[in-house]
Write a protein that holds these residues in place. Structure first.
Motif, short mmCIF file in Angstrom:
data_model
loop_
_atom_site.label_atom_id
_atom_site.label_comp_id
_atom_site.label_asym_id
_atom_site.label_seq_id
_atom_site.Cartn_x
_atom_site.Cartn_y
_atom_site.Cartn_z
N ALA A 173 -7.83 1.24 7.80
CA ALA A 173 -7.03 0.86 6.63
C ALA A 173 -5.90 1.86 6.41
O ALA A 173 -4.76 1.47 6.12
N ALA A 176 -3.25 1.21 8.96
CA ALA A 176 -2.43 0.05 8.63
C ALA A 176 -1.44 0.36 7.51
O ALA A 176 -0.35 -0.21 7.46
N LEU A 177 -1.80 1.24 6.59
CA LEU A 177 -0.89 1.62 5.51
C LEU A 177 0.27 2.46 6.04
O LEU A 177 1.41 2.33 5.59
N PRO A 180 2.22 -0.09 9.44
CA PRO A 180 1.93 -1.53 9.24
C PRO A 180 2.43 -2.42 10.38
O PRO A 180 1.83 -3.47 10.63
N THR A 276 -0.27 -1.73 -0.52
CA THR A 276 -1.34 -2.64 -0.15
C THR A 276 -1.30 -2.88 1.35
O THR A 276 -0.34 -2.49 2.02
N LEU A 277 -2.34 -3.48 1.86
CA LEU A 277 -2.38 -3.85 3.28
C LEU A 277 -1.58 -5.13 3.44
O LEU A 277 -1.85 -6.14 2.78
N VAL A 281 -6.71 -9.61 6.03
CA VAL A 281 -7.88 -8.73 5.99
C VAL A 281 -9.13 -9.56 5.72
O VAL A 281 -9.12 -10.44 4.85
N LEU A 302 -6.83 -5.59 -3.14
CA LEU A 302 -6.02 -6.15 -2.06
C LEU A 302 -5.30 -7.43 -2.49
O LEU A 302 -5.67 -8.06 -3.48
#
Length: 404
Positions: A173, A176-177, A180, A276-277, A281, A302
């Motif tokens: 996570a 990914a932040l 991205p 946010t992602l 997800v 999320l």
């Protein structure tokens, strides 16, 4: 006296021989590439299936990163525009203990044969790892995430679909932040987005003083009910954690995970400039898992248009081990929602669609949208259709709790 001395020496030699042979019955020395350069890897032969390899085409690599070497095991090569499936294990485990049961299942291999698969071991957690020297500074959770672009670049991946468990879910996570554009989708099991408060920190320290490290880690992996009622599985993991993972290295990883910061994500629109992602997800947790509260909170933070929350019935802290079939089915529909797999044969059914993973990122962008209410084949897939307690998994673009 000489005769007596000779007999004693002979008996001693026989005892040493028996002890050596007993040890050799428990250990085997693989002829394949060692897990670390210049070091023989030792694996338990008669251990549980979590460590037993099924495939012979896994290749091991030690990747240079800004924060040290990273051990990676990979199968296959990049296939066109499809992303790589990249995994990251929980604390106390490695890629074998965490993912072998899941990836060696027959249904999962129907999926993974269409993708390159990349397993990442956290530093020093792989089988046969050397102990870090005195004073070694273990990478922070942010630094562990920052090591992953080196893996992506080394193998020429364009982007990845991450599958993480516990600490590994947190790392992915964070990855990914920060990066991205490198992450196409995430399956996060047992993720806790929160750092520990001082009360939790004190409780962890106290637990460490009164329990062995494997037992402390087991309370992180399994619920109290599992620890009491699923003694066979728990005992198996207690043995593997104690024998397979270097204990000093594990302590460093455990300490760093427990000193993590909040993931610092918020649902878009709730706070200004919310982080946010950005990718799809799927959050996964067992209905009897110690991480349930953390996963529920993560779901609340999320984007509801790109998040699916999957709660698995009759599953505890390690759903990929206890319910690999259900998890595989959910992962299949997650991929279908992203447009990478149009049809996939279900081995439990006779006949049915022929496996096909011809959908690439380019084709998906032309034929399907992540914000569309329809699936790739025009109908809404139903996950976990073979479970009495199942509900429809629902579309990827809507947050919904699914008990399967």
């Amino acid at each position: 006296m000489k005769v007596l001395g000779h007999k004693i020496e002979l008996l001693t030699g026989l005892l040493l021989h028996d002890m050596t042979m007993a040890g050799l019955q428990e250990l085997r020395f693989p002829e394949e590439k060692p897990l670390l350069r210049g070091q023989d890897a030792i694996e338990l032969e008669n251990s549980d299936p979590f460590l037993l390899p099924v495939d012979t085409d896994w290749k091991e690599h030690d990747i240079e990163t800004p924060y040290g070497l990273l051990h990676v095991v990979i199968r296959g090569s990049p296939k066109g525009n499809r992303p790589a499936i990249l995994t990251y294990h929980d604390v106390g485990l490695n890629h074998k203990l965490c993912f072998n049961t899941f990836f060696n299942s027959e249904d999962m291999q129907e999926i993974t044969k269409h993708f390159v698969v990349c397993h990442v071991d956290a530093p020093g957690q792989q089988v046969g790892a050397s102990q870090f020297p005195q004073g070694y500074q273990y990478p922070s959770m942010e630094q562990l995430a920052a090591m992953l672009p080196s893996v992506v670049q080394h193998f020429g991946f364009k982007y990845v679909i991450g599958i993480g468990v516990g600490a590994g879910a947190y790392v992915l996570a964070k990855f990914a932040l920060i990066f991205p554009d490198l992450v196409e989708g995430l399956v996060l099991m047992n993720i806790d987005p929160n750092g520990k408060g001082w009360i939790d920190w004190a409780a962890t320290k106290l637990s460490g003083l009164t329990s062995t490290l494997p037992d402390t880690v087991l309370s992180h992996l399994f619920s109290q009910e599992e620890l009491v009622n699923n003694s066979e599985l728990v005992q198996s993991y207690r043995q593997q954690i104690g024998n397979v993972v270097n204990q000093a290295n594990l302590q460093l990883f455990w300490n760093m995970y427990n000193s993590r910061r909040d993931l610092d994500i918020n649902r878009p629109g709730t706070v200004p400039n919310a982080k946010t992602l950005r990718c799809p997800v799927m959050l996964v947790v067992g209905d009897n898992a110690p991480a349930e509260d953390g996963v529920v909170e993560c779901n609340s933070k999320l984007d509801p248009t790109t998040t699916t929350f999957l709660k698995m019935a009759d599953s505890g802290g390690l759903p990929q081990v206890t319910q690999p079939g259900k998890l595989t089915e959910a992962f299949k529909y997650f991929l279908q929602g992203m447009g990478y797999i149009a049809y996939l044969k279900d081995r439990r059914l006779s006949g049915g669609a022929v496996p096909s993973a011809s959908m690439t990122r380019l084709a998906r962008s032309r034929t399907a949208s992540l914000t569309s209410a329809s699936s790739v084949d025009g109908s809404r897939p139903q996950a976990c259709t073979h479970s009495e307690s199942s509900e429809g998994l629902g579309q990827v673009n809507h947050t919904m709790e699914v008990s399967c």
